[in-house]
Design an enzyme around this catalytic site. Structure first.
Site, PDB file in Angstrom:
ATOM      1  N   SER A 289      79.619 -55.475 -24.160  1.00  0.00           N
ATOM      2  CA  SER A 289      79.489 -55.466 -22.696  1.00  0.00           C
ATOM      3  C   SER A 289      79.264 -56.880 -22.184  1.00  0.00           C
ATOM      4  CB  SER A 289      78.296 -54.600 -22.282  1.00  0.00           C
ATOM      5  OG  SER A 289      77.076 -55.248 -22.614  1.00  0.00           O
ATOM      6  N   ASP A 290      79.714 -57.148 -20.955  1.00  0.00           N
ATOM      7  CA  ASP A 290      79.249 -58.356 -20.296  1.00  0.00           C
ATOM      8  C   ASP A 290      77.738 -58.189 -20.117  1.00  0.00           C
ATOM      9  OD1 ASP A 290      79.154 -60.798 -19.079  1.00  0.00           O
ATOM     10  OD2 ASP A 290      80.782 -60.407 -17.679  1.00  0.00           O
ATOM     11  N   CYS A 291      77.044 -59.303 -19.912  1.00  0.00           N
ATOM     12  CA  CYS A 291      75.596 -59.299 -20.116  1.00  0.00           C
ATOM     13  C   CYS A 291      74.861 -58.348 -19.182  1.00  0.00           C
ATOM     14  CB  CYS A 291      75.064 -60.720 -20.044  1.00  0.00           C
ATOM     15  SG  CYS A 291      75.696 -61.678 -21.447  1.00  0.00           S
ATOM     16  N   ASP A 292      74.354 -57.296 -19.804  1.00  0.00           N
ATOM     17  CA  ASP A 292      73.610 -56.230 -19.147  1.00  0.00           C
ATOM     18  C   ASP A 292      74.423 -55.451 -18.128  1.00  0.00           C
ATOM     19  OD1 ASP A 292      71.173 -55.706 -20.312  1.00  0.00           O
ATOM     20  OD2 ASP A 292      70.229 -57.463 -19.441  1.00  0.00           O
ATOM     21  N   SER A 293      75.731 -55.340 -18.386  1.00  0.00           N
ATOM     22  CA  SER A 293      76.538 -54.557 -17.448  1.00  0.00           C
ATOM     23  C   SER A 293      76.185 -53.067 -17.509  1.00  0.00           C
ATOM     24  CB  SER A 293      78.029 -54.762 -17.711  1.00  0.00           C
ATOM     25  OG  SER A 293      78.368 -54.431 -19.034  1.00  0.00           O
TER      26      SER A 293
END
Length: 791
Positions: A289-293
């Site tokens: 995932s993109d960061c904390d998506s």
């Protein structure tokens, strides 16, 4: 961490005793750890990964699903930081990489948008090789990881996008080829670079999947944005680079994005992740995932009722790794609440561990493995820095020239260098950069050519919010033989999290350029240092501006590259990787409209050269040279015969009888036998001018009109090659075209179609003389099962 402790020990002993500074599992010196089957290199990666996962408790498992994986000390598996970046050089943006006195910097190549302007796939591959070598060298001294979340392969859809600088431009083919070559350069093991070898030099990641190209525009941000995308646009614009990454580049990771696509967060969409990336394309690697998506779609848009629902949804959709900590916090509870099966957690970990095993992380001491001999002396080498310089020079685009360029060193005795980016350093290395080996600013580069140089900034910064520094710049220009004005943007104007709202030069920069040009007694050269296009139409009408260059963000050696081009030691050959729109475009088109195709009813002019119907300042592919070239077709087919797939129900229905199709009819590609349906086009390029130079051959395609496919592109790039041609000489270039892949259209349902009738190929951009070739695609009249090409 083991790395930090042992590295400190190495420094304290000043390398008087041998020590291992890398993180690794299966240490042969640990008799307990090395006996596990997951350490047995004679077994397959999958068997080893399954063995490791089978030994973990649920609590241990969930802590390995996040970028800061805690490791399992009882099994001799150290903690590992998955997040490192290498967009255009080893970067310290991610926590997995850092610089210190041992390795104070790494080679910083130009921003991707400028490297893309070289249209040189070989260069992109070499850049990847250099970056991965420096990454391995830094890993060996405990300063870097092995998993790099680069490159960015989103299409530069809208000129205002703050992250356009990270991308290879607006054309899906260019983005795809850049992605494949850079990924292969990063990942492949050995000088010969064997793409079938499953071992990895470093692991690469193609991001941000998918239809992600807006960060924050007029209050609409990427965390809340729902990208409404048609099936047609998804298939022929947004998806191709990711598909190429997986199928051709064999990338070992794909990152899903923050945004939703048609209502569903990409990191929670089983069709996009399990269905397409893993199922259709066959990803051999992990999805991150993109960061904390995952947290974003729970907290920002309240897509699920609980955090446990959010992580369960992501894992079931096919997510394997969470940049952030959400999966680490809530997955165990989600399993206990029966929202997701533990077997799905196991499979995610297996995908993750297989990548680490391919990197050699579970093969024992890296010093004894390939790349174990690399160290600090392999970072910032002369060869690497020369390649960074060469990349910058190859990308520079000569937009306009009335004969003023190149400047003469013998005539130019007094040079004024003016502008907010004239002495740029950090601006040149764009975003996602590390610490460079060194800087050469434009001022420093030009000082090597002229003994008497006057520098005036003209503005305090690129925002140029007041006029107080313009008058000193005007006075300097009036006294000089020649003036170089370096204007543009920086990360305060275009950046991650920051999109532009207009396309003009910020503040009083335009006034600076105009006043300086009006006061100058000599030639004025305008240099635009920016990623996205700027409406500089005003400058084209200022008589004293004799030449205009676009230099993107040119990396650590940018100033030297600019100076070499300006004074003729390098003949520019770069081509613009995007369309230069007028300001009216920004006034007319909402950035939130994801449609590519023009719509006259809605007064929507379309996007990129493929669909845009309005006027441009400069068109995609534009770029001049200090010499002149001509092109001619040497050989090309006149007819392509297509055949149905044998014993295919669909094809027997759709291709009813020989010659059943008339011109303009569109045949579904799935019903065609595409074997051997490829051909070569040989083009001659002659250098007619006074000096040696490189030339980029751009090959565009225009299909026949078809009632079966609406909203076809105006034209579409289907091939490109960069070649060097000595003055007075001719060089031939061969382009190979795959008919089913590159000469097909996408219909409204997202299906690829081949159109019967006369197709046209154009060699050359619209700003140069184009050479045309026509060929006919028709249905074969016999039972042959292979494609046929007639010359």
């Amino acid at each position: 961490m083991k790395t930090q402790v042992s590295f400190a020990l190495c420094l304290s002993l000043f390398l008087l005793v041998p020590c291992n500074t890398q993180q690794f599992a299966c240490d042969k010196n640990d008799p307990n750890a090395s006996q596990f089957p997951f350490c047995d290199t004679s077994l397959s990666y999958e068997v080893r990964a399954k063995d490791l996962v089978s030994r973990l408790t649920l609590q241990e498992k969930v802590q390995q699903l996040v970028n800061k994986a805690s490791g399992i000390s009882r099994l001799g598996v150290p903690a590992y930081e998955w997040w490192s970046e290498a967009l255009h050089g080893v970067s310290n943006v991610g926590p997995g990489t850092r610089f210190n006195a041992t390795v104070p910097g790494a080679t910083s190549f130009p921003a991707v948008i400028l490297s893309a302007a070289s249209f040189n796939a070989t260069l992109w591959f070499k850049m990847g090789q250099v970056v991965s070598t420096e990454a391995r060298a830094m890993y060996n001294v405990g300063l870097a990881g092995l998993t790099y979340w680069s490159p960015n392969v989103n299409v530069f859809r809208d000129p205002r996008w703050g992250r356009g600088q990270e991308t290879p431009g607006e054309d899906p083919l260019v983005v795809s080829r850049y992605a494949v070559n850079y990924v292969r350069g990063l990942q492949e093991v050995g000088e010969e670079a064997n793409s079938t070898n499953d071992k990895l030099k470093v692991s690469s990641c193609c991001k941000h999947y998918t239809a992600y190209d807006m960060d924050n525009w007029k209050g609409v941000d990427r965390f809340h944005f729902d990208a409404k995308v048609t099936k047609q646009d998804l298939e022929d614009t947004y998806q191709p680079p990711f598909k190429s990454c997986v199928e051709e580049g064999h990338v070992s990771s794909v990152m899903c994005s923050y945004n939703r696509v048609n209502g569903i967060p990409t990191c929670a969409d089983p069709d996009l992740l399990k269905g397409i990336v893993r199922g259709q394309w066959g990803l051999d690697g992990y999805i991150v995932s993109d960061c904390d998506s995952v947290e974003v779609y729970y907290n920002a848009i309240h897509y699920t009722a609980t955090p446990e629902d959010a992580v369960a949804l992501a894992l079931k959709a096919g997510l394997n790794m969470n940049c952030g900590d959400y999966l680490g916090k809530y997955t165990a509870n989600a399993v206990n609440l029966k929202k997701v099966e533990e077997a799905i957690v196991d499979q995610a970990l297996i995908y993750n561990y297989i990548v680490l095993m391919r990197l050699g992380f579970f093969d024992g001491n890296p010093k004894l493995l390939p790349f174990g001999n690399l160290g600090p002396s392999d970072v910032c080498t002369d060869d690497h820095q020369l390649l960074a310089l060469d990349a910058a020079k190859q990308g520079v685009v000569l937009l306009d020239n009335n004969g003023a360029l190149p400047l003469s060193q013998t005539i130019t005795k007094n040079l004024a260098i003016i502008g907010p980016n004239a002495n740029a350093t950090t601006v040149m290395i764009s975003n996602y950069a590390g610490l460079p080996c060194r800087y050469t600013s434009p001022l420093q580069g030009l000082q090597k050519y002229v003994s008497m140089v006057t520098y005036e900034a003209g503005c305090n910064d690129v925002k140029c919010s007041n006029q107080t520094l313009i008058e000193p710049a005007v006075q300097a220009a009036a006294k000089a033989d020649a003036v170089v004005v370096v204007v543009g943007l920086d990360q305060s104007i275009e950046a991650e999290g920051l999109d532009r709202v207009n396309l003009t030069l910020p503040g009083y920069q335009e006034k600076l350029v105009t006043d300086v040009a009006n006061a100058a007694n000599g030639t004025v050269i305008l240099v635009v240092m920016a990623a996205g296009p700027i409406d500089i139409s005003f400058a084209k009408n200022v008589r004293k501006i004799g030449g205009i260059l676009w230099v993107g963000y040119p990396g650590q050696a940018g100033g030297e590259a600019i100076a070499q081009v300006i004074f003729g030691d390098y003949n520019p050959a770069g081509r613009s990787p995007f369309t230069w729109y007028p300001q009216e475009y920004a006034d007319q088109v909402p950035m939130t409209d994801m449609n590519m195709r023009a719509n006259t009813t809605a007064n929507f002019p379309g996007r990129t050269y493929r669909f845009y119907t309005g006027k441009s300042i400069y068109e995609f592919g534009h770029g001049l040279s200090y010499t002149s070239f001509s092109k001619f077709i040497i050989s090309a087919p006149s007819t392509l015969l297509i055949h149905p797939i044998p014993n295919n129900i669909l094809s027997s229905q759709s291709i009813r009888k020989p010659y059943a199709y008339s011109n303009g009819e569109a045949i579904d590609v799935s019903s065609i036998n595409c074997n051997n349906l490829q051909f070569n086009l040989v083009i001659g390029v002659k250098n007619n001018g006074p000096i040696n130079g490189s030339h980029v051959v751009l090959l565009f395609w225009k299909p026949p009109s078809s009632g079966g496919v609406t909203d076809a592109p105006n034209v579409q790039l289907v091939g490109f090659e960069r070649l060097e041609v000595k003055r007075g000489k001719t060089q031939n270039v061969t382009m190979s075209l795959d008919v089913c892949k590159e000469l097909t259209l996408v219909d409204a349902e997202g299906k690829r179609k081949l159109v019967i009738g006369q197709h046209t190929l154009f060699a050359g951009s619209t700003s140069e003389h184009q050479v045309r070739h026509h060929f006919v695609v028709r249905q074969a009249g016999n039972a042959s099962v292979e494609g046929f090409v007639s010359m």
